[in-house]
Each structure stands twice: as C-alpha cells, then as structure tokens.
Design a protein around this motif. Structure first.
Motif, PDB file in Angstrom:
ATOM      1  N   ILE A   1      57.695  98.116  76.584  1.00 19.22           N
ATOM      2  CA  ILE A   1      56.668  97.140  76.218  1.00 19.22           C
ATOM      3  C   ILE A   1      55.891  97.631  75.000  1.00 19.22           C
ATOM      4  CG2 ILE A   1      54.490  96.059  76.944  1.00 19.22           C
ATOM      5  CD1 ILE A   1      55.587  96.067  79.811  1.00 19.22           C
ATOM      6  N   LYS A   2      55.515  98.906  75.031  1.00 19.82           N
ATOM      7  CA  LYS A   2      54.760  99.497  73.927  1.00 19.82           C
ATOM      8  C   LYS A   2      55.529  99.373  72.611  1.00 19.82           C
ATOM      9  CE  LYS A   2      52.879 103.961  72.391  1.00 19.82           C
ATOM     10  NZ  LYS A   2      52.675 105.391  72.769  1.00 19.82           N
ATOM     11  N   LYS A   3      56.823  99.672  72.638  1.00 13.06           N
ATOM     12  CA  LYS A   3      57.636  99.616  71.429  1.00 13.06           C
ATOM     13  C   LYS A   3      57.853  98.174  70.970  1.00 13.06           C
ATOM     14  CE  LYS A   3      58.352 104.024  70.928  1.00 13.06           C
ATOM     15  NZ  LYS A   3      57.775 104.756  69.766  1.00 13.06           N
ATOM     16  N   ALA A   4      58.048  97.263  71.921  1.00 10.15           N
ATOM     17  CA  ALA A   4      58.270  95.862  71.573  1.00 10.15           C
ATOM     18  C   ALA A   4      57.031  95.238  70.943  1.00 10.15           C
ATOM     19  CB  ALA A   4      58.695  95.076  72.813  1.00 10.15           C
TER      20      ALA A   4
ATOM     21  N   PRO B   1      51.553  89.953  72.292  1.00 11.23           N
ATOM     22  CA  PRO B   1      51.665  89.990  73.755  1.00 11.23           C
ATOM     23  C   PRO B   1      52.208  88.702  74.361  1.00 11.23           C
ATOM     24  CG  PRO B   1      49.566  90.917  73.054  1.00 11.23           C
ATOM     25  CD  PRO B   1      50.199  90.315  71.835  1.00 11.23           C
ATOM     26  N   TYR B   2      51.828  87.550  73.786  1.00  5.90           N
ATOM     27  CA  TYR B   2      52.291  86.275  74.328  1.00  5.90           C
ATOM     28  C   TYR B   2      53.761  86.037  73.995  1.00  5.90           C
ATOM     29  CZ  TYR B   2      47.384  85.439  75.246  1.00  5.90           C
ATOM     30  OH  TYR B   2      46.104  85.552  75.731  1.00  5.90           O
ATOM     31  N   GLU B   3      54.179  86.451  72.808  1.00  3.28           N
ATOM     32  CA  GLU B   3      55.599  86.361  72.465  1.00  3.28           C
ATOM     33  C   GLU B   3      56.420  87.258  73.368  1.00  3.28           C
ATOM     34  OE1 GLU B   3      55.051  85.483  67.648  1.00  3.28           O
ATOM     35  OE2 GLU B   3      55.395  87.507  68.397  1.00  3.28           O
ATOM     36  N   LEU B   4      55.923  88.471  73.583  1.00  2.00           N
ATOM     37  CA  LEU B   4      56.636  89.433  74.420  1.00  2.00           C
ATOM     38  C   LEU B   4      56.769  88.915  75.855  1.00  2.00           C
ATOM     39  CD1 LEU B   4      56.149  93.271  74.403  1.00  2.00           C
ATOM     40  CD2 LEU B   4      56.403  92.028  76.550  1.00  2.00           C
ATOM     41  N   GLY B   5      55.650  88.449  76.418  1.00  2.00           N
ATOM     42  CA  GLY B   5      55.682  87.956  77.788  1.00  2.00           C
ATOM     43  C   GLY B   5      56.622  86.781  77.958  1.00  2.00           C
ATOM     44  N   ALA B   6      56.558  85.835  77.017  1.00  2.00           N
ATOM     45  CA  ALA B   6      57.410  84.646  77.098  1.00  2.00           C
ATOM     46  C   ALA B   6      58.880  85.004  76.934  1.00  2.00           C
ATOM     47  CB  ALA B   6      56.982  83.636  76.038  1.00  2.00           C
ATOM     48  N   LEU B   7      59.197  85.841  75.954  1.00  2.00           N
ATOM     49  CA  LEU B   7      60.585  86.237  75.723  1.00  2.00           C
ATOM     50  C   LEU B   7      61.139  87.023  76.906  1.00  2.00           C
ATOM     51  CD1 LEU B   7      60.585  87.306  71.966  1.00  2.00           C
ATOM     52  CD2 LEU B   7      61.865  85.414  72.993  1.00  2.00           C
ATOM     53  N   ARG B   8      60.316  87.863  77.488  1.00  2.00           N
ATOM     54  CA  ARG B   8      60.760  88.643  78.652  1.00  2.00           C
ATOM     55  C   ARG B   8      61.190  87.717  79.785  1.00  2.00           C
ATOM     56  NH1 ARG B   8      57.093  93.234  81.799  1.00  2.00           N
ATOM     57  NH2 ARG B   8      58.702  93.888  83.295  1.00  2.00           N
ATOM     58  N   ILE B   9      60.432  86.671  80.009  1.00  2.00           N
ATOM     59  CA  ILE B   9      60.744  85.716  81.080  1.00  2.00           C
ATOM     60  C   ILE B   9      61.984  84.899  80.728  1.00  2.00           C
ATOM     61  CG2 ILE B   9      59.927  83.651  82.287  1.00  2.00           C
ATOM     62  CD1 ILE B   9      57.046  84.851  81.881  1.00  2.00           C
ATOM     63  N   ILE B  10      62.071  84.422  79.486  1.00  2.00           N
ATOM     64  CA  ILE B  10      63.189  83.573  79.067  1.00  2.00           C
ATOM     65  C   ILE B  10      64.506  84.343  79.110  1.00  2.00           C
ATOM     66  CG2 ILE B  10      64.182  82.298  77.121  1.00  2.00           C
ATOM     67  CD1 ILE B  10      61.231  81.690  76.296  1.00  2.00           C
TER      68      ILE B  10
ATOM     69  N   ILE C   1      58.801  78.963  78.000  1.00  2.00           N
ATOM     70  CA  ILE C   1      59.249  78.339  76.744  1.00  2.00           C
ATOM     71  C   ILE C   1      58.093  77.606  76.074  1.00  2.00           C
ATOM     72  CG2 ILE C   1      60.729  76.532  75.772  1.00  2.00           C
ATOM     73  CD1 ILE C   1      62.816  77.268  77.908  1.00  2.00           C
ATOM     74  N   ILE C   2      57.280  76.932  76.880  1.00  2.00           N
ATOM     75  CA  ILE C   2      56.114  76.218  76.341  1.00  2.00           C
ATOM     76  C   ILE C   2      55.136  77.195  75.682  1.00  2.00           C
ATOM     77  CG2 ILE C   2      54.061  74.868  76.965  1.00  2.00           C
ATOM     78  CD1 ILE C   2      55.776  73.562  79.162  1.00  2.00           C
ATOM     79  N   VAL C   3      54.891  78.341  76.340  1.00  2.00           N
ATOM     80  CA  VAL C   3      54.007  79.359  75.768  1.00  2.00           C
ATOM     81  C   VAL C   3      54.565  79.851  74.443  1.00  2.00           C
ATOM     82  CG1 VAL C   3      53.092  81.697  76.044  1.00  2.00           C
ATOM     83  CG2 VAL C   3      53.068  80.126  77.987  1.00  2.00           C
ATOM     84  N   LEU C   4      55.873  80.119  74.398  1.00  2.00           N
ATOM     85  CA  LEU C   4      56.498  80.631  73.177  1.00  2.00           C
ATOM     86  C   LEU C   4      56.378  79.631  72.033  1.00  2.00           C
ATOM     87  CD1 LEU C   4      58.084  83.065  72.072  1.00  2.00           C
ATOM     88  CD2 LEU C   4      60.194  81.833  72.634  1.00  2.00           C
ATOM     89  N   LEU C   5      56.482  78.350  72.333  1.00  2.00           N
ATOM     90  CA  LEU C   5      56.375  77.313  71.303  1.00  2.00           C
ATOM     91  C   LEU C   5      54.987  77.264  70.672  1.00  2.00           C
ATOM     92  CD1 LEU C   5      58.349  74.370  72.987  1.00  2.00           C
ATOM     93  CD2 LEU C   5      59.086  75.782  71.054  1.00  2.00           C
ATOM     94  N   PHE C   6      53.985  77.723  71.405  1.00  2.00           N
ATOM     95  CA  PHE C   6      52.614  77.715  70.888  1.00  2.00           C
ATOM     96  C   PHE C   6      52.255  79.017  70.160  1.00  2.00           C
ATOM     97  CE2 PHE C   6      52.150  74.090  73.685  1.00  2.00           C
ATOM     98  CZ  PHE C   6      51.230  73.294  73.014  1.00  2.00           C
ATOM     99  N   THR C   7      53.222  79.922  70.009  1.00  2.00           N
ATOM    100  CA  THR C   7      53.000  81.143  69.249  1.00  2.00           C
ATOM    101  C   THR C   7      53.599  80.978  67.848  1.00  2.00           C
ATOM    102  OG1 THR C   7      55.100  82.214  69.894  1.00  2.00           O
ATOM    103  CG2 THR C   7      53.214  82.459  71.398  1.00  2.00           C
ATOM    104  N   ASP C   8      53.514  82.030  67.038  1.00  2.00           N
ATOM    105  CA  ASP C   8      54.099  81.999  65.696  1.00  2.00           C
ATOM    106  C   ASP C   8      55.502  82.609  65.674  1.00  2.00           C
ATOM    107  OD1 ASP C   8      51.843  80.841  64.560  1.00  2.00           O
ATOM    108  OD2 ASP C   8      50.851  82.788  64.324  1.00  2.00           O
TER     109      ASP C   8
END
Length: 295
Positions: A25-28, A34-43, A194-201
């Motif tokens: 997580i630290k390296k990613a 954090p929101y991109e990481l969390g969303a991608l981890r789930i997807i 996926i919805i969270v990821l769409l609201f990130t950059d």
C-alpha cells in the motif's frame, strides 16, 4: 508435519500475506491517491475472484445475500480506503500495529452482540497480545514524533468493522464456502468501487504520465491478488475451522511481518519492539486454547 493443526498453517500464511500488504500500500501510494488505490484494489480483486468463483454465485441463498453484502462492505470496501488514507500520514508498520486491535474488538463484539462465548484462555491471550500491541504503538510514536496519529482513527474504525465482519461470517455464513463468500462480497462492492474511481483523476493524462504510476499498478495488482483475493478465501476458511477470536488473532502476527518490511524500507525498528513481538506471539498461542467458556 501431519500433526500440525490446519488452522495454524492458515494463520501463518495469512500473516505473511497480510503483513506484506502494508508495504505494498505504501509503495502504491507513490503513484496513486488513496481513493484510486482503494477503488482499484477492490476492482482488480473482484475480477480475480469472478474468474475463480463465478460459478459459485448461484449457490448463494437469497437469505444469505444480506449478510454477504454487509460482510463485503465491512470486511473489504470501507477498510480498503481507510487503510490507504491512514498510510498517507502514518508508517506502514505502525498501521499494521494498530490493526492488532481486531481480536480484542472481535471478542467484545462476539460476546456483546452475537452471543459467541470466549474462553478464559482466549481472554488472557487477547489481553497479552493487546499489551504487546500497546508497547509497539507507544514505541512507534516515540520513534516517529512527526507523524499525524489522528489518522490512526481510520485504522481503529477499520478494526471495528473487521471485528463485526468476522463474527458475521462465523454466526451467519458458517455454511457458505469461503470462495463463495469472497466472490459474493465483491459482487456487492465492485460497482460502488467503479463509481468512486470515476470520480477521481485516475483517467486523466496527468495520471498516466506519472513515472511512478506503472509501478503503482504493479504493486496494487500484487496486493489485490495475494493480499485481498487469495487472503479473503483463506481467512473465511480459517474463521470456519476455528473461533472468531483465533481467526482475528492473525492481526497480532501481521505487525511482525510488517515491521520487518518497514525496517528494510528504512522505517525504524527497536529492540523493545522485538520484545513486544514476542509478547504478541504468546498472546496468539493462548488465544486458541480451549477451556471453560465465559457465559
């Protein structure tokens, strides 16, 4: 080797896998928010689990879906974001240490809400492990005075959710196969992710031009497959073949692995933390003993 109880093997493997998750997580986070990481981890985890367990979805009873969905949000969705947010301010090893509150919360919730009895030895083991964890936290704050420990609230809240989740699995999903539970969890949470990821950059040109973006994707893919998909299946199995307190005691051993990774990455580790790790292991050992139950 044949005399080794399987639950100890599950505990050992999960400790290695989840103990390594914090450094990933630290390296990613070097290339992702954090929101991109969390969303991608789930997807990504969801995709892995669908490949392995899509055929099991139809075996889930309608009455079980409520608990599958609740388990998905408490055990995977919210913590995926909370841990990433916490590690923007706190060392990965320290986050793993605070995560050791899970067994204590599991025992308390199990007794107070789910009426799942714990033995006197389990209570003693949890308290000894908690003492070891407290030593690690205090020493960590001393060694890292500039870190914002208010972000520890995100980890503490996650330990509450993990504790509720393990009790839900034990009480309401004991009859469901571990792979089925894990796959069902991510059926419920992948669309919100996926919805969270769409609201990130994440999809902006700026993101893809980041030189650390590619390595971040590698780290999050490893984390998703081993630290989430495979670990979820193993953990669900561990819950079913042991007690909620013993299963959650994996979080007592995780900091030892995380501290080693943190030390290799330049984070500070002291002899006192080594002693605290030994105390934690003693607590784990005692937590699986069977004696007269507290009613």
């Amino acid at each position: 080797m044949n005399n080794i109880n399987p639950k100890w093997m599950y505990l050992f493997v999960l400790s290695i896998v989840w103990g390594s998750s914090f450094i990933l997580i630290k390296k990613a986070l070097l290339g992702l928010t954090p929101y991109e990481l969390g969303a991608l981890r789930i997807i990504i985890t969801g995709l892995f689990l669908f490949i392995m367990g899509y055929k099991t979805i139809k075996t889930i009873k309608i009455s079980d879906w409520k608990w599958i969905i609740i388990s998905g949000f408490l055990g995977s969705f919210i913590p995926a974001f909370f841990f990433a947010i916490a590690e923007t301010e706190i060392d990965s090893a320290v986050v793993s240490i605070i995560n050791s509150l899970v067994p204590l919360n599991t025992m308390l919730f199990g007794f107070a809400i789910f009426k799942i009895a714990s033995t006197k030895r389990q209570v003693l083991g949890v308290m000894i492990g908690f003492i070891g964890t407290a030593i690690l936290i205090l020493k960590g704050s001393h060694l890292n005075p500039n870190q914002n420990y208010l972000y520890a609230i995100f980890v503490i809240l996650s330990t509450f959710m993990y504790a509720l989740n393990v009790n839900i699995i034990k009480k309401y999903l004991q009859h469901v196969k571990p792979l089925t539970i894990a796959t069902g969890n991510f059926v419920a949470i992948i669309i919100p992710a996926i919805i969270v990821l769409l609201f990130t950059d994440f999809f902006s040109v700026k993101t893809f031009e980041n030189p650390e973006f590619k390595m971040a994707i590698v780290y999050i893919t490893i984390l998703s497959f081993f630290g989430t998909a495979m670990a979820k299946i193993l953990f669900n199995k561990l819950v079913q073949i042991s007690t909620p307190v013993f299963a959650s005691s994996v979080t007592f051993v995780i900091p030892i692995v995380a501290l080693i990774w943190g030390f290799l990455d330049g984070e500070t580790f002291s002899p006192l933390q080594g002693l605290a790790s030994i105390i934690i292991l003693l607590g784990v050992y005692l937590s699986h003993k069977k004696q007269s139950k507290i009613s």
